[in-house]
Write a protein that holds these residues in place. Sequence first.
Motif, PDB file in Angstrom:
ATOM      1  N   GLU A  33       0.855  -1.182   0.000  1.00  0.00           N
ATOM      2  CA  GLU A  33       0.000   0.000   0.000  1.00  0.00           C
ATOM      3  C   GLU A  33       0.889   1.230   0.000  1.00  0.00           C
ATOM      4  OE1 GLU A  33      -1.315   1.213   4.316  1.00  0.00           O
ATOM      5  OE2 GLU A  33      -1.636  -0.932   4.038  1.00  0.00           O
ATOM      6  N   VAL A  34       0.468   2.244  -0.716  1.00  0.00           N
ATOM      7  CA  VAL A  34       1.204   3.502  -0.737  1.00  0.00           C
ATOM      8  C   VAL A  34       0.683   4.332   0.425  1.00  0.00           C
ATOM      9  CG1 VAL A  34       1.721   5.573  -2.057  1.00  0.00           C
ATOM     10  CG2 VAL A  34       1.496   3.377  -3.226  1.00  0.00           C
ATOM     11  N   ALA A  43       5.983  14.968   6.151  1.00  0.00           N
ATOM     12  CA  ALA A  43       5.995  13.579   5.673  1.00  0.00           C
ATOM     13  C   ALA A  43       5.706  12.592   6.794  1.00  0.00           C
ATOM     14  CB  ALA A  43       7.309  13.255   4.981  1.00  0.00           C
ATOM     15  N   TRP A  44       4.751  12.928   7.635  1.00  0.00           N
ATOM     16  CA  TRP A  44       4.366  12.027   8.716  1.00  0.00           C
ATOM     17  C   TRP A  44       3.180  11.198   8.265  1.00  0.00           C
ATOM     18  CZ3 TRP A  44       0.146  10.744  11.600  1.00  0.00           C
ATOM     19  CH2 TRP A  44       0.385   9.980  12.747  1.00  0.00           C
ATOM     20  N   SER A  45       3.224   9.920   8.545  1.00  0.00           N
ATOM     21  CA  SER A  45       2.099   9.042   8.262  1.00  0.00           C
ATOM     22  C   SER A  45       1.946   8.079   9.432  1.00  0.00           C
ATOM     23  CB  SER A  45       2.302   8.282   6.955  1.00  0.00           C
ATOM     24  OG  SER A  45       3.377   7.390   7.081  1.00  0.00           O
ATOM     25  N   PRO A  46       0.749   7.598   9.682  1.00  0.00           N
ATOM     26  CA  PRO A  46       0.564   6.677  10.802  1.00  0.00           C
ATOM     27  C   PRO A  46       1.276   5.352  10.541  1.00  0.00           C
ATOM     28  CG  PRO A  46      -1.461   6.921   9.549  1.00  0.00           C
ATOM     29  CD  PRO A  46      -0.491   7.900   8.990  1.00  0.00           C
ATOM     30  N   GLN A  47       1.624   4.662  11.636  1.00  0.00           N
ATOM     31  CA  GLN A  47       2.275   3.361  11.514  1.00  0.00           C
ATOM     32  C   GLN A  47       1.319   2.360  10.896  1.00  0.00           C
ATOM     33  OE1 GLN A  47       3.656   2.829  15.667  1.00  0.00           O
ATOM     34  NE2 GLN A  47       5.541   2.142  14.701  1.00  0.00           N
ATOM     35  N   PRO A  48       1.832   1.448  10.059  1.00  0.00           N
ATOM     36  CA  PRO A  48       0.948   0.410   9.530  1.00  0.00           C
ATOM     37  C   PRO A  48       0.502  -0.522  10.657  1.00  0.00           C
ATOM     38  CG  PRO A  48       3.215   0.028   8.848  1.00  0.00           C
ATOM     39  CD  PRO A  48       3.188   1.337   9.555  1.00  0.00           C
ATOM     40  N   LYS A  49      -0.656  -1.108  10.499  1.00  0.00           N
ATOM     41  CA  LYS A  49      -1.178  -2.004  11.539  1.00  0.00           C
ATOM     42  C   LYS A  49      -0.292  -3.228  11.713  1.00  0.00           C
ATOM     43  CE  LYS A  49      -6.027  -0.746  10.945  1.00  0.00           C
ATOM     44  NZ  LYS A  49      -5.802   0.523  10.347  1.00  0.00           N
ATOM     45  N   GLU A  50       0.240  -3.723  10.593  1.00  0.00           N
ATOM     46  CA  GLU A  50       1.101  -4.904  10.644  1.00  0.00           C
ATOM     47  C   GLU A  50       2.383  -4.611   9.862  1.00  0.00           C
ATOM     48  OE1 GLU A  50       0.815  -9.284   8.736  1.00  0.00           O
ATOM     49  OE2 GLU A  50      -0.930  -8.636   9.896  1.00  0.00           O
ATOM     50  N   LEU A  65       6.924   9.497  17.016  1.00  0.00           N
ATOM     51  CA  LEU A  65       6.824   8.340  16.123  1.00  0.00           C
ATOM     52  C   LEU A  65       6.924   8.736  14.649  1.00  0.00           C
ATOM     53  CD1 LEU A  65       4.064   6.273  17.929  1.00  0.00           C
ATOM     54  CD2 LEU A  65       6.523   5.900  17.967  1.00  0.00           C
ATOM     55  N   SER A  66       7.849   9.644  14.353  1.00  0.00           N
ATOM     56  CA  SER A  66       8.068  10.089  12.977  1.00  0.00           C
ATOM     57  C   SER A  66       9.059   9.178  12.285  1.00  0.00           C
ATOM     58  CB  SER A  66       8.627  11.515  12.972  1.00  0.00           C
ATOM     59  OG  SER A  66       7.731  12.391  13.586  1.00  0.00           O
ATOM     60  N   LEU A  67       9.073   9.232  10.967  1.00  0.00           N
ATOM     61  CA  LEU A  67      10.074   8.498  10.212  1.00  0.00           C
ATOM     62  C   LEU A  67      11.404   9.241  10.316  1.00  0.00           C
ATOM     63  CD1 LEU A  67       7.928   7.643   7.097  1.00  0.00           C
ATOM     64  CD2 LEU A  67       8.684   6.066   8.864  1.00  0.00           C
ATOM     65  N   PRO A  68      12.519   8.534  10.513  1.00  0.00           N
ATOM     66  CA  PRO A  68      13.812   9.194  10.716  1.00  0.00           C
ATOM     67  C   PRO A  68      14.464   9.612   9.403  1.00  0.00           C
ATOM     68  CG  PRO A  68      14.063   6.840  10.938  1.00  0.00           C
ATOM     69  CD  PRO A  68      12.601   7.091  10.724  1.00  0.00           C
ATOM     70  N   VAL A  69      13.830  10.537   8.706  1.00  0.00           N
ATOM     71  CA  VAL A  69      14.354  11.090   7.462  1.00  0.00           C
ATOM     72  C   VAL A  69      14.693  12.545   7.730  1.00  0.00           C
ATOM     73  CG1 VAL A  69      13.881  11.546   5.031  1.00  0.00           C
ATOM     74  CG2 VAL A  69      12.912   9.518   6.126  1.00  0.00           C
ATOM     75  N   TYR A  70      15.947  12.917   7.496  1.00  0.00           N
ATOM     76  CA  TYR A  70      16.429  14.249   7.844  1.00  0.00           C
ATOM     77  C   TYR A  70      17.074  14.903   6.634  1.00  0.00           C
ATOM     78  CZ  TYR A  70      15.894  12.128  12.414  1.00  0.00           C
ATOM     79  OH  TYR A  70      15.389  11.477  13.500  1.00  0.00           O
ATOM     80  N   THR A  71      17.067  16.228   6.601  1.00  0.00           N
ATOM     81  CA  THR A  71      17.724  16.999   5.560  1.00  0.00           C
ATOM     82  C   THR A  71      18.893  17.739   6.190  1.00  0.00           C
ATOM     83  OG1 THR A  71      15.584  17.315   4.496  1.00  0.00           O
ATOM     84  CG2 THR A  71      17.372  18.729   3.764  1.00  0.00           C
ATOM     85  N   GLU A  72      20.079  17.601   5.572  1.00  0.00           N
ATOM     86  CA  GLU A  72      21.268  18.316   6.034  1.00  0.00           C
ATOM     87  C   GLU A  72      21.748  19.249   4.930  1.00  0.00           C
ATOM     88  OE1 GLU A  72      24.515  15.950   7.406  1.00  0.00           O
ATOM     89  OE2 GLU A  72      23.373  15.070   9.048  1.00  0.00           O
TER      90      GLU A  72
END
Length: 119
Positions: A33-34, A43-50, A65-72
């Motif tokens: 699933e996208v 760019a925050w999205s909820p955690q998948p159920k599984e 509970l964010s995704l660890p994507v950073y801009t430097e």
Amino acid sequence: KKQGRIAIHASQRPAETAEIDYTALGLTYEMKEVPTFTIARHAWSPQPKEAPKLPFMIDRTDVGLSLPVYTEFKGGNTKVLTILRKIRGDVHALKEEVEKVVGKEVEVRPGKIVIVGNY
């Protein structure tokens, strides 16, 4: 007032668009699933159920509970890097998948993956 084009510095450019046809990329691990982003700016999205059965895992941050994507920004804010951290499992399998999505070489460093550009 001065008329003409306004030069935009690399640090002021928005991130690359996320309109990607994942089926055409030939990914080894196809997307079930996208994700729909709840807060598009961060760019925050909820955690998948599984959790999907993949050889790699990206842990979320403890706070928020964010995704660890950073801009430097390097070199006086002229070089933009996107950093993906908190990776577990087969890092090289993840590297190959990310390279297919962004369309350029991705560098693996200890504890992170580095992509040149704002993604």
